[in-house]
Design a protein around this motif. Structure first.
Motif, short mmCIF file in Angstrom:
data_model
loop_
_atom_site.label_atom_id
_atom_site.label_comp_id
_atom_site.label_asym_id
_atom_site.label_seq_id
_atom_site.Cartn_x
_atom_site.Cartn_y
_atom_site.Cartn_z
N ASP A 307 0.84 -1.18 0.00
CA ASP A 307 0.00 0.00 0.00
C ASP A 307 0.89 1.24 0.00
N VAL A 308 0.79 2.05 -1.04
CA VAL A 308 1.64 3.23 -1.19
C VAL A 308 1.47 4.19 -0.02
N THR A 309 0.23 4.47 0.34
CA THR A 309 -0.04 5.44 1.40
C THR A 309 0.57 4.99 2.72
N TRP A 310 0.37 3.72 3.05
CA TRP A 310 0.84 3.24 4.34
C TRP A 310 2.36 3.16 4.39
N LEU A 311 3.00 2.67 3.35
CA LEU A 311 4.46 2.59 3.34
C LEU A 311 5.09 3.97 3.38
N THR A 312 4.48 4.91 2.67
CA THR A 312 4.99 6.29 2.72
C THR A 312 4.90 6.84 4.12
N LYS A 313 3.80 6.58 4.81
CA LYS A 313 3.64 7.08 6.18
C LYS A 313 4.69 6.49 7.11
N LEU A 314 4.96 5.18 6.97
CA LEU A 314 5.94 4.55 7.85
C LEU A 314 7.30 5.23 7.75
N PHE A 315 7.70 5.63 6.54
CA PHE A 315 8.99 6.29 6.38
C PHE A 315 8.92 7.76 6.78
N ARG A 316 7.85 8.43 6.41
CA ARG A 316 7.76 9.86 6.74
C ARG A 316 7.67 10.09 8.25
N ASP A 317 7.16 9.12 8.97
CA ASP A 317 7.12 9.25 10.42
C ASP A 317 8.52 9.27 11.04
N ARG A 318 9.52 8.83 10.26
CA ARG A 318 10.87 8.71 10.82
C ARG A 318 11.92 9.52 10.06
N THR A 319 11.51 10.21 9.00
CA THR A 319 12.50 10.96 8.23
C THR A 319 13.07 12.15 9.00
N GLU A 320 12.43 12.54 10.11
CA GLU A 320 13.01 13.64 10.88
C GLU A 320 14.33 13.24 11.52
N ASN A 367 8.06 -0.44 14.68
CA ASN A 367 9.07 0.49 14.17
C ASN A 367 9.56 1.47 15.22
N ARG A 368 8.87 1.52 16.34
CA ARG A 368 9.34 2.32 17.47
C ARG A 368 10.22 1.52 18.41
N GLY A 369 10.45 0.27 18.08
CA GLY A 369 11.32 -0.56 18.89
C GLY A 369 10.60 -1.42 19.89
N GLN A 370 9.26 -1.40 19.90
CA GLN A 370 8.51 -2.24 20.82
C GLN A 370 8.46 -3.67 20.30
N ARG A 371 8.50 -4.63 21.20
CA ARG A 371 8.38 -6.04 20.82
C ARG A 371 6.91 -6.43 20.91
N VAL A 372 6.31 -6.69 19.78
CA VAL A 372 4.90 -7.02 19.70
C VAL A 372 4.77 -8.48 19.31
N TYR A 373 3.93 -9.22 20.04
CA TYR A 373 3.75 -10.63 19.74
C TYR A 373 2.38 -11.09 20.23
N ARG A 374 1.98 -12.26 19.77
CA ARG A 374 0.77 -12.89 20.25
C ARG A 374 1.15 -14.13 21.05
N VAL A 375 0.20 -14.55 21.91
CA VAL A 375 0.41 -15.74 22.71
C VAL A 375 -0.46 -16.85 22.16
N ALA A 376 0.14 -17.98 21.87
CA ALA A 376 -0.57 -19.12 21.30
C ALA A 376 -0.55 -20.29 22.27
N PRO A 377 -1.61 -21.10 22.30
CA PRO A 377 -1.64 -22.25 23.19
C PRO A 377 -0.72 -23.37 22.71
N VAL A 378 -0.13 -24.07 23.66
CA VAL A 378 0.74 -25.20 23.38
C VAL A 378 0.24 -26.39 24.18
N ALA A 379 0.24 -27.56 23.58
CA ALA A 379 -0.24 -28.76 24.27
C ALA A 379 0.76 -29.18 25.33
#
Length: 503
Positions: A307-320, A367-379
């Motif tokens: 997605d052009v709009t979203w990818l552009t935003k991801l970079f423009r948020d950090r070009t400063e 992209n801010r350095g946070q570790r994001v994950y989901r928790v899945a069940p294990v038998a």
């Protein structure tokens, strides 16, 4: 200020042999033998061989005489170089947008602006060392202000991890040998003949006589090591990577101009991705400046994106964060990681469809350095093994926890020891003391018996835990257990632990 990481692989040749043939016993000593005509000598030896007295440069016949059970393998420089290139490309995808091969036994990378994604320099270097060790590769990792200082410290200091603080490069390298200045062997030999042993001795000598005798190379290497002259890292690239760039006849520097051209590059990049049916997962923006230095910005997505709009935003948020200095002469967008992505049919309805997609939030936090994950069940019956971390944007997780007893909303990372007063073997505690606070038990339910997983660990063949849900006088509910069945000491220590907290 730029920070450079040097990864030194002292046993690359022998480590590659072991990885190629996993059947080689860990205790087997290995030496790699180079040939030139009728001459055969040791070009590399692993730790076991070195402990027996085998050294690089030693004649092969002498090495065999020293260690009769030594395994000799013919040198294969091409295979070593290919392995080093694969390692560099892997590091490019994981750690930093700017990675290059450093000689025949190491890689170097610029981590400025990328280390925060790993939690800082020390966690990043620790993770690098651990991952190399897990892959069967011996590595020494050093970070410093300059490429020359990082290169020298990684090879001179025997510790697995070396962090040279900002601004103390001179102090860190002044006692290192001149051989670590990356000078030709002939010059190093002549310098030692003249009595020069350390970098500091050479740095404190007048430049003119040295330049007259050896040329400008010594001064250039010293200036690079001390940061007086920049030493750009020319990043390695995979020919299959999608890449678009824009060079400028006149350098640019204004934030608005940078954003404008980044947006145009994203459009070009998406066009190339559409031709290949790919979506980006990790993209690097490489900024090349007039003074020869480079700066990089990395953006990742939880799912393949185009997605052009979203990818552009991801970079423009950090070009400063871009520091144009005297001007930028080239911008490059490189797709470091991609996955197949099919076109989606969008609804033609005039009413916007409600969506619960949280991928944009995951991208921003990641992209801010946070570790994001989901928790899945294990038998697994053992509570701390019944969950696993998965990617945050995976498809719907299959499976669920199957328990007759309720589980707490919060499970501690590891059970925390408590003091309990209880009647053995089956009664719940009358009171517990956790972290200095006493809780009188008003209500309790249990025990729920959980057995150890003997098929995974021999030590759990007889292991037992008895879990209780308890509630104190103010309504707080905890999940506690006793290690053991309360009778047989073989089943556990009979100590009490808290393992979870209910809502």
């Amino acid at each position: 200020m730029t920070r450079v990481v040097s990864i030194y692989l002292p046993d690359l040749a022998t480590d590659r042999v072991r990885r190629t043939d996993p059947s080689i016993p860990p205790e087997q000593a290995i030496a790699v033998i180079a040939k030139s005509g009728s001459k055969r000598w040791v070009s590399a030896a692993d730790d076991a061989a070195r402990r027996a007295g085998v050294r690089a440069g030693m004649p092969a016949a002498k090495a065999q005489a020293i260690f009769r059970n030594l395994m000799l393998v013919d040198a294969d420089p091409a295979a070593d170089a290919a392995a080093l290139r694969r390692i560099a490309l892997w590091a490019l995808s994981v750690y930093s947008p700017i990675v290059a091969i450093d000689g025949i036994d190491g890689i170097v990378m610029d981590t400025e602006g990328a280390d925060h994604l790993q939690g800082g320099e020390e966690p990043m270097l620790t993770r690098v060392a651990n991952q190399f060790r897990a892959k069967g590769l011996t590595a020494r990792v050093a970070v410093a202000d300059t490429r020359g200082a990082a290169h020298a410290c990684a090879r001179a200091i025997s510790r697995e991890i070396v962090i040279v603080p900002r601004g103390v490069t001179v102090k860190a390298v002044e006692n290192l040998p001149v051989s670590l200045l990356r000078l030709p062997e002939k010059i190093v030999g002549d310098l030692r003949t003249l009595g020069f042993q350390s970098v500091g001795e050479l740095a404190n000598t007048a430049r003119a006589p040295l330049a007259l005798r050896f040329g400008p190379e010594i001064g250039r290497r010293l200036d690079q090591m001390f940061g007086r002259v920049s030493e750009p890292i020319d990043p390695i690239r995979d020919p299959e990577q999608v890449e678009v760039s824009r060079a400028f006849a006149e350098p640019i520097g204004a934030a608005e101009t940078i954003d404008k051209y980044v947006g145009r590059l994203v459009v070009q990049l998406v066009g190339e991705l559409q031709k290949k049916g790919l979506g980006v997962r990790r993209t690097d923006l490489i900024v090349e400046k007039v003074d020869g230095t480079r700066q990089a910005i990395r953006a990742g997505t939880a799912k393949p994106a185009r997605d052009v709009t979203w990818l552009t935003k991801l970079f423009r948020d950090r070009t400063e964060k871009i520091e144009p200095g005297f001007g930028i002469e080239k911008l490059t967008l490189v797709v470091v990681m991609s996955e197949p992505l099919e076109e989606e049919q969008k609804s033609s309805s005039l009413v916007e469809e409600e969506t619960s997609d949280i991928t944009p939030l995951i991208d921003i936090l990641g992209n801010r350095g946070q570790r994001v994950y989901r928790v899945a069940p294990v038998a697994s019956d053992v509570p701390e093994r019944s969950v696993a971390r998965t990617a945050p944007a995976v498809d719907e997780i299959e499976g669920s926890w199957l328990h007759h007893w309720r589980r707490p909303v919060r499970l501690l990372d590891r059970p925390d020891h408590i003091t309990a007063i209880a009647l053995l073997p089956d009664h719940p505690p009358r009171s517990i003391t956790w972290r200095g606070r006493k809780h009188n038990v008003k209500r309790a339910d249990g025990p729920e018996r959980v057995f150890g997983e003997w098929w995974k660990r021999d030590s759990e063949f007889d292991a037992v835990r008895d879990y209780f849900v308890i509630e104190n006088e103010i309504g707080e509910r905890y999940w506690i257990f006793r290690s053991g069945d309360g009778i047989d000491p073989e089943t556990g220590s009979h100590k009490w632990f808290i393992h979870g907290i209910f809502a």
